[in-house]
Motif scaffolding. Sequence first.
Motif, mmCIF file in Angstrom:
data_model
loop_
_atom_site.group_PDB
_atom_site.id
_atom_site.type_symbol
_atom_site.label_atom_id
_atom_site.label_comp_id
_atom_site.label_asym_id
_atom_site.label_seq_id
_atom_site.Cartn_x
_atom_site.Cartn_y
_atom_site.Cartn_z
ATOM 1 N N ASP B 258 33.561 98.598 142.681
ATOM 2 C CA ASP B 258 33.849 97.363 143.412
ATOM 3 C C ASP B 258 34.886 96.593 142.636
ATOM 4 N N ALA B 259 36.120 96.835 142.991
ATOM 5 C CA ALA B 259 37.219 96.146 142.344
ATOM 6 C C ALA B 259 38.118 95.569 143.425
ATOM 7 N N ALA B 260 38.490 94.321 143.242
ATOM 8 C CA ALA B 260 39.409 93.702 144.183
ATOM 9 C C ALA B 260 40.833 93.974 143.706
ATOM 10 N N VAL B 261 41.642 94.557 144.577
ATOM 11 C CA VAL B 261 43.023 94.828 144.214
ATOM 12 C C VAL B 261 43.820 93.531 144.312
ATOM 13 N N ALA B 262 44.499 93.171 143.238
ATOM 14 C CA ALA B 262 45.213 91.885 143.217
ATOM 15 C C ALA B 262 46.687 92.096 142.851
ATOM 16 N N ASP B 263 47.168 91.295 141.927
ATOM 17 C CA ASP B 263 48.606 91.272 141.622
ATOM 18 C C ASP B 263 49.092 92.565 140.973
ATOM 19 N N VAL B 264 50.402 92.770 141.089
ATOM 20 C CA VAL B 264 51.025 93.909 140.433
ATOM 21 C C VAL B 264 50.953 93.715 138.917
ATOM 22 N N VAL B 265 50.467 94.722 138.207
ATOM 23 C CA VAL B 265 50.406 94.641 136.744
ATOM 24 C C VAL B 265 51.518 95.486 136.136
ATOM 25 N N GLY B 321 66.484 102.604 134.040
ATOM 26 C CA GLY B 321 65.341 101.981 134.672
ATOM 27 C C GLY B 321 64.626 100.990 133.771
ATOM 28 N N THR B 322 63.663 100.295 134.367
ATOM 29 C CA THR B 322 62.912 99.294 133.608
ATOM 30 C C THR B 322 61.425 99.450 133.863
ATOM 31 N N VAL B 323 60.640 99.003 132.879
ATOM 32 C CA VAL B 323 59.183 98.976 133.020
ATOM 33 C C VAL B 323 58.744 97.534 132.787
ATOM 34 N N ASN B 324 57.922 97.023 133.701
ATOM 35 C CA ASN B 324 57.389 95.674 133.569
ATOM 36 C C ASN B 324 55.886 95.725 133.452
ATOM 37 N N LEU B 325 55.353 94.917 132.565
ATOM 38 C CA LEU B 325 53.897 94.824 132.431
ATOM 39 C C LEU B 325 53.515 93.358 132.577
ATOM 40 N N GLY B 326 52.751 93.072 133.609
ATOM 41 C CA GLY B 326 52.328 91.694 133.845
ATOM 42 C C GLY B 326 53.507 90.745 133.942
ATOM 43 N N GLY B 327 54.598 91.201 134.556
ATOM 44 C CA GLY B 327 55.754 90.338 134.754
ATOM 45 C C GLY B 327 56.694 90.293 133.568
ATOM 46 N N ARG B 328 56.334 90.976 132.489
ATOM 47 C CA ARG B 328 57.188 90.954 131.306
ATOM 48 C C ARG B 328 57.842 92.302 131.124
ATOM 49 N N GLU B 329 59.125 92.302 130.877
ATOM 50 C CA GLU B 329 59.797 93.579 130.706
ATOM 51 C C GLU B 329 59.445 94.175 129.347
ATOM 52 N N ILE B 330 59.016 95.448 129.353
ATOM 53 C CA ILE B 330 58.632 96.092 128.095
ATOM 54 C C ILE B 330 59.509 97.306 127.810
ATOM 55 N N THR B 331 60.600 97.437 128.549
ATOM 56 C CA THR B 331 61.411 98.652 128.482
ATOM 57 C C THR B 331 61.804 99.025 127.050
ATOM 58 N N GLY B 332 62.266 98.032 126.290
ATOM 59 C CA GLY B 332 62.798 98.369 124.968
ATOM 60 C C GLY B 332 61.764 98.335 123.848
ATOM 61 N N LEU B 333 60.524 98.021 124.178
ATOM 62 C CA LEU B 333 59.535 97.815 123.128
ATOM 63 C C LEU B 333 58.952 99.127 122.613
ATOM 64 N N GLY B 334 58.420 99.072 121.405
ATOM 65 C CA GLY B 334 57.752 100.235 120.830
ATOM 66 C C GLY B 334 56.297 100.299 121.264
ATOM 67 N N VAL B 335 55.631 101.363 120.834
ATOM 68 C CA VAL B 335 54.248 101.591 121.270
ATOM 69 C C VAL B 335 53.355 100.419 120.869
ATOM 70 N N ALA B 336 53.487 99.967 119.619
ATOM 71 C CA ALA B 336 52.593 98.917 119.122
ATOM 72 C C ALA B 336 52.734 97.651 119.955
ATOM 73 N N ASP B 337 53.980 97.265 120.253
ATOM 74 C CA ASP B 337 54.189 96.039 121.020
ATOM 75 C C ASP B 337 53.652 96.182 122.441
ATOM 76 N N ARG B 338 53.868 97.341 123.037
ATOM 77 C CA ARG B 338 53.352 97.554 124.387
ATOM 78 C C ARG B 338 51.834 97.455 124.404
ATOM 79 N N ARG B 339 51.228 98.044 123.395
ATOM 80 C CA ARG B 339 49.771 97.997 123.333
ATOM 81 C C ARG B 339 49.302 96.562 123.129
ATOM 82 N N THR B 340 49.991 95.822 122.281
ATOM 83 C CA THR B 340 49.601 94.439 122.045
ATOM 84 C C THR B 340 49.680 93.627 123.335
ATOM 85 N N LEU B 341 50.627 93.976 124.195
ATOM 86 C CA LEU B 341 50.777 93.255 125.457
ATOM 87 C C LEU B 341 49.771 93.696 126.516
ATOM 88 N N GLY B 342 48.909 94.665 126.198
ATOM 89 C CA GLY B 342 47.833 94.986 127.131
ATOM 90 C C GLY B 342 47.894 96.366 127.746
#
Lengths: 372, 517
Positions: B258-265, B321-342
């Motif tokens: 039971d999960a409500a689908v909401a905003d794009v992550v 191309g680009t990758v966005n996570l929660g509205g923030r662009e993470i394209t150029g970030l490393g693994v650690a930063d991406r993980r820190t952002l969720g």
Amino acid sequence: MSTSTTAGPGRRGILRRSGARGPGRATTRLASAGFTLIVGLAMAVLLIQMQGFEPFSTLAAGVQYAVGDPTSIARTIAWGLPLYVAAIGVAIAFRSGMFNIGAEGQIYAGAMASALAGAYLGPMFTGAHLALCILAAAAAGAGLAGALGWLRAAWGVDEVLSTLLSNYIVILFCAYLATGPLRDPSRQSGTTREVVDTARFAEILPRTGLTGVVFLVVALCALGWWLSEKSVIGYRWRMTGESPAFADAAGIDVKGSRIASMVASGALCGIAGAVLVTASQGRFWTEIGSGIGWDAVLVALIGRARPVATLVWVTIYCVMRAAARGVEQVSTVPSELSLILISAIIIAAAARAGVFGQFAAFRHRFLRTKGR
Amino acid sequence: MSEPLTNAGRPLLKLAGITKTFGPITANEDVTFDLEPGEIHALVGENGAGKTTLMRVLYGMYQPDAGTIHVDGEQVEFRKPSDSIRYGIGMVHQHFMLVPTFTVAENITLGAEPGRAGLFDRKAADEAIRKPMSRLGVDLAPNTITGTLNVATQQKIEITKVLYRGARIIILDEPTAVLTPQETDELFVLLRKLADDGSSIIFISHKLREVFAVADRITVLRDGRTVSTSATAATDPKQVVAAMTGRGDVNLGRVHRDAAVADVVLRAEGISTAKHRHDAALDGVSFTVRSGEIVGIAGVEGNGQSVLAEALIGTVPLTAGTVNLGGREITGLGVADRRTLGLSYVPEDRHLEGIPINGSVLEGLSAGRLRSRRSWRSWGRAFPKAMRAWGSELIERYSIKTPGYDARCSTLSGGNQQKIVIARELEENPSCLILAQPTRGVDLGAIDFLYGRIAEATARGCAVLLISADLDEILRLSDRVLVMYRGRVAAEARTSETSREQLGMHMMGAKVTETAA
């Protein structure tokens, strides 16, 4: 699915039998060490017998010379102090998957740096001067090893090659300095000027060569052990060494860990050079290292890069070397034979410790030429 | 499907009381298995149930500690694979044993080449392989280079190889793992034809749908013992699962959430990569994953799914191309930063990337907590008492079966290893979780547990991208499914509005529809 998921243990990483903490392993290791010593003993008996001496009494005399009384123990330890530091340094790099076989060169660089700091700076307050010499040595070793680590991390230049070759560059460059621009003009051979007295450790036991540097060495060994085995930094380094892909996917800074561990390793090897200068030789000369860096590499391999095991093996190694000197004195068994003996023991130990498997892994790495 | 064969006189093959131990581990204990002429007999069981050991005993790769093997009523002893080959037993391995640069004829005849004095007689070889090839309906020039063929055809070459060696008993170890649904169906038709011609087939699988589609009888192994042997018509998947797991409550249908689908992550826009290892390069892949949603990525392996996962977590660089996570662009970030952002990530290769295989359980669990500790605190103790207590608590909560937090990861079963990975990743409380082949090599009971945890995460609002080669997994978990083909998104559909067959068509690139993200 059953066949596909059984990957061989540790397809990557040099020291694959790492992270073992289960009970029973300690006994296995002791048995392994015992086996090695028995092989060594048997070899020694054979060699001495062949020279026409009574083996057991000759050996006993050697052991007596090495550890027979407090003075000889102190002398044996004093000889081994730089080796303890260098071996811990090499082990730290191994643990993070960096095969730093440039220890010898880093020792020379450190010895040169501390000899120069000791001879051309000062005289000044002893503590400060010694600290300066040691820091200079650490910086020289760290800079050298760190640069090679950076080459590996950033450009994929295999550190096995680069550290090996750096030995020749550094040792020959230091020899040039000691025989050319920085030569002590009052001496015939290639040495630098003698360090001023404030850059020398004082003997704490008379006529044993055991100086106050022993406290520094103990502290550095403890620090190396803590760093590699207990700290968060060590966790990252070990993960980088054992499972680089895991470390990468988990967000651990693999490149940073590789460089940092090489810096630490080089600093310790450099300090080993400083110990040679400030605690015994008093100056840099062209043969000052006398292969201690190579001994450190071997001992760290036999100890499988575990700091404690490495330190134990350094001790055994030092006793063996001292005993060989003792045997040489009471018999005509030449020192060459004792070197053969030590080599044989190392081979036996290496066979037990799986060193050959590790070398096979290196060869594999070269053949695949896949710089990660 | 054909009628079950329960009559007949003496079986073609009979294994009785087979016991095989490896040190303290009993891989097979008093296992009984028999095979009738012209029968397809499925051998099912979880990982570590002893299927592979049993087949290796039969194929002469292991010698049993006890038990007998009878072929045609004659007691035999197989000391090496060539012994069993002489008695007409052939094995098609899960990983093909083909030399990619050899021709078809060379591969089929490899090890039993016609001709004399070490010379390869091409004509004789071409002649000799004609018959087995036509039996399988393989129509290929004998001088085709094997590496140029697709996986399904290579598999047929493998089967031809076995027939060429005169096999009457063919062992197929997980043969469908590399096939699309359509190719799987084709294989089944082929197997049925071989059985009708008189060959007997042992079909090893853990995919029940396939077992029920093809087998005449099913033998279930659990913990190294034979649990049951029954005619397919006389049993059903529920019973077989119960026999495999020893539990009656394993869910095989859609996972309840039971999960409500909401905003794009997570939003990927036009991402491309260079070619990476064996996988296809990504070529302008775009999609979104919403909070609480599970998006499945289906496709035959090697069509860019692995690279997609690695590009999203940051271990493979993007070329466009680009990758966005929660509205923030993470394209150029490393693994650690991406993980820190969720962002969290369950990697495909568990042994290499998921856990430190030679490290301890605690070292595997704590990567998330130790990764980001900065500056002087990194000099402190990695595993103080609080950390060890936390590890023990996780082991408890995720029911990881281990002697303790300091046990080596390599001593744990696949399911328990994967629980370490899932525990670590979910404990970071991610806003987006990338799952790559999350249940590969994991037993059914553990799969049930892992699905439950994933469902809980989506209920908390986590967005999940599920990359899986197992269509059942995707159909059971995901809300939407994207099909990847040659590094592109070939199709997208709501899971409720598509079917296995339709997805299978897209997986083969048969019909490229309009891509919509």
